[in-house]
Design an enzyme around this catalytic site. Structure first.
Site, short mmCIF file in Angstrom:
data_model
loop_
_atom_site.label_atom_id
_atom_site.label_comp_id
_atom_site.label_asym_id
_atom_site.label_seq_id
_atom_site.Cartn_x
_atom_site.Cartn_y
_atom_site.Cartn_z
N ASN A 15 -55.51 -26.08 10.79
CA ASN A 15 -54.29 -25.67 10.09
C ASN A 15 -53.90 -24.27 10.58
OD1 ASN A 15 -52.68 -24.31 8.10
ND2 ASN A 15 -53.10 -25.98 6.69
N HIS A 18 -51.73 -19.76 8.82
CA HIS A 18 -51.94 -18.32 8.64
C HIS A 18 -51.69 -17.50 9.89
CE1 HIS A 18 -52.65 -18.99 4.55
NE2 HIS A 18 -53.60 -19.87 4.80
N HIS A 51 -48.24 -26.59 6.89
CA HIS A 51 -47.65 -26.85 5.57
C HIS A 51 -46.30 -26.13 5.52
CE1 HIS A 51 -48.40 -26.63 0.90
NE2 HIS A 51 -47.21 -27.11 1.19
N ARG A 53 -43.82 -24.96 3.25
CA ARG A 53 -43.69 -24.77 1.80
C ARG A 53 -42.23 -24.53 1.43
NH1 ARG A 53 -48.84 -23.37 -0.86
NH2 ARG A 53 -47.50 -23.13 -2.65
N ARG A 57 -43.18 -19.41 3.10
CA ARG A 57 -43.97 -18.17 3.23
C ARG A 57 -44.68 -18.07 4.57
NH1 ARG A 57 -48.58 -19.13 -1.33
NH2 ARG A 57 -46.73 -19.53 -2.58
N GLU A 78 -48.16 -30.99 5.88
CA GLU A 78 -48.30 -31.07 4.43
C GLU A 78 -46.96 -30.73 3.80
OE1 GLU A 78 -51.22 -28.09 3.79
OE2 GLU A 78 -52.72 -29.13 4.96
N THR A 117 -52.40 -23.85 -2.23
CA THR A 117 -52.36 -25.14 -2.95
C THR A 117 -53.51 -25.17 -3.95
OG1 THR A 117 -51.61 -26.06 -0.85
CG2 THR A 117 -52.19 -27.63 -2.58
N GLU A 170 -56.68 -37.34 1.37
CA GLU A 170 -57.42 -36.11 1.69
C GLU A 170 -57.96 -35.58 0.38
OE1 GLU A 170 -55.59 -33.26 4.29
OE2 GLU A 170 -56.78 -31.61 3.44
N HIS A 205 -59.59 -27.83 2.18
CA HIS A 205 -59.26 -26.69 1.32
C HIS A 205 -60.48 -25.83 1.05
CE1 HIS A 205 -56.96 -24.08 -1.14
NE2 HIS A 205 -55.89 -24.74 -0.78
N1 PXP Z 1 -55.55 -29.45 3.34
C1 PXP Z 1 -54.50 -29.26 2.52
C2 PXP Z 1 -53.86 -30.46 1.91
C3 PXP Z 1 -54.02 -27.96 2.24
O1 PXP Z 1 -52.98 -27.80 1.40
C4 PXP Z 1 -54.63 -26.87 2.89
C5 PXP Z 1 -54.07 -25.49 2.67
O2 PXP Z 1 -52.78 -25.43 3.19
C6 PXP Z 1 -55.70 -27.12 3.76
C7 PXP Z 1 -56.16 -28.42 3.95
C8 PXP Z 1 -56.40 -26.02 4.48
O3 PXP Z 1 -57.02 -25.18 3.55
P1 PXP Z 1 -57.71 -23.86 4.03
O4 PXP Z 1 -56.63 -23.00 4.63
O5 PXP Z 1 -58.29 -23.27 2.78
O6 PXP Z 1 -58.75 -24.22 5.05
#
Ligand code: PXP
Length: 258
Positions: A15, A18, A51, A53, A57, A78, A117, A170, A205
């Site tokens: 992901n 960030h 994601h 949003r 952000r 997402e 999330t 998931e 997550h």
């Molecule tokens: N899976 C989903 C559905 C999420 O919403 C997120 C956060 O955007 C992640 C995975 C990744 O989470 P993390 O950034 O805490 O590894």
């Protein structure tokens, strides 16, 4: 037969949200999440996750077509179940002539004031909305996964949408990451139930190189991990290539063998 943790070929979705968070902190053009996606793929990532949003952000609308065209593996986006997001997904991720890939949307719950999330999508309470959203995404040729808490009722409600195009859930690992008692057992149970219902099982997550090994070893039904924050945070010190490879080593070879 129950799969053992060492025989399952698991996928890592990186992901890259960030990287965009850092860019948006200054409204600059860098660092570019698309460049991060390429680097993650070069390090061996099986999928790129992001994601979009409602509050924008991190990932911006303009990032989506760039990611779609640049990603060599698969793109997993997402999204909340809103009219705005369904329209964007259908426009940007729907099947296109000449492109054989099927992109994926993972439907998530979203609150504007949350830091990240906070909980899974309540498929039970929002059945008609989720069902309509799945149908509209499926009609555009988009694969759909549902991000849910590891509860029987949620797993069963997700399984009930299999015929409409939901092929994956998931499982939300946020409570496991926060070290809530019994959470690994809940994840084991939910993963087994989902897999028995014919769903592919992903998880994500709050996963880090500290809490991932136990999860990988003890929940073999999970075939895909989507991990962001800890990889990007670690990359500040190790570089993204090493940060991705470190996690790949854990999910591919739990226990350090191989
Ligand atoms: N899976 C989903 C559905 C999420 O919403 C997120 C956060 O955007 C992640 C995975 C990744 O989470 P993390 O950034 O805490 O590894």
């Amino acid at each position: 037969m129950t799969p053992s943790s060492s025989t399952v070929l698991r996928r890592l979705g990186v992901n890259i949200d960030h990287v965009a968070t850092l860019r948006q902190a200054r409204r600059e053009r860098y660092p570019d999440p698309v460049a991060a996606a390429m680097a993650a793929e070069l390090a061996g990532a099986d999928q790129v996750t992001c994601h979009l949003r409602g509050d924008r952000r991190h990932i911006q609308d303009a990032d989506l077509p760039r990611l779609r065209d640049g990603v060599q593996t698969l793109l997993n986006v997402e999204l909340a179940c809103t009219e705005e997001m369904v329209q964007i997904a259908r426009r940007e991720l729907g099947r296109r002539q000449g492109d054989p890939r099927t992109h994926r949307v993972t439907l998530v719950a979203e609150r504007p004031d949350e830091i990240t999330t906070e909980g899974g999508l309540d498929v039970v309470a929002n059945g008609p909305l989720v069902r309509a959203t799945v149908e509209r995404l499926g009609a555009a040729g988009i694969a759909v996964s549902l991000f849910i808490d590891p509860d029987d009722a949620q797993v069963d409600a997700a399984a009930g949408l299999r015929g409409l195009g939901v092929d994956m859930v998931e499982l939300n690992t946020a409570r496991y990451a926060e070290r809530h008692r019994g959470e690994l057992l809940r994840l084991q149970h939910a993963a087994r139930r989902a897999a028995a219902a014919g769903l592919e099982v992903a998880a994500g997550h709050g996963l880090t190189h500290h809490n991932l090994p136990a999860m990988v070893a003890q929940v073999p039904e999970v075939v895909e991990y989507n991990i962001g924050h800890s990889i990007i945070a670690r990359a500040v010190f190790t570089g993204l290539d090493t940060a991705v490879r470190d996690l790949l080593a854990i999910i591919r070879h739990p226990g350090g063998r191989g």
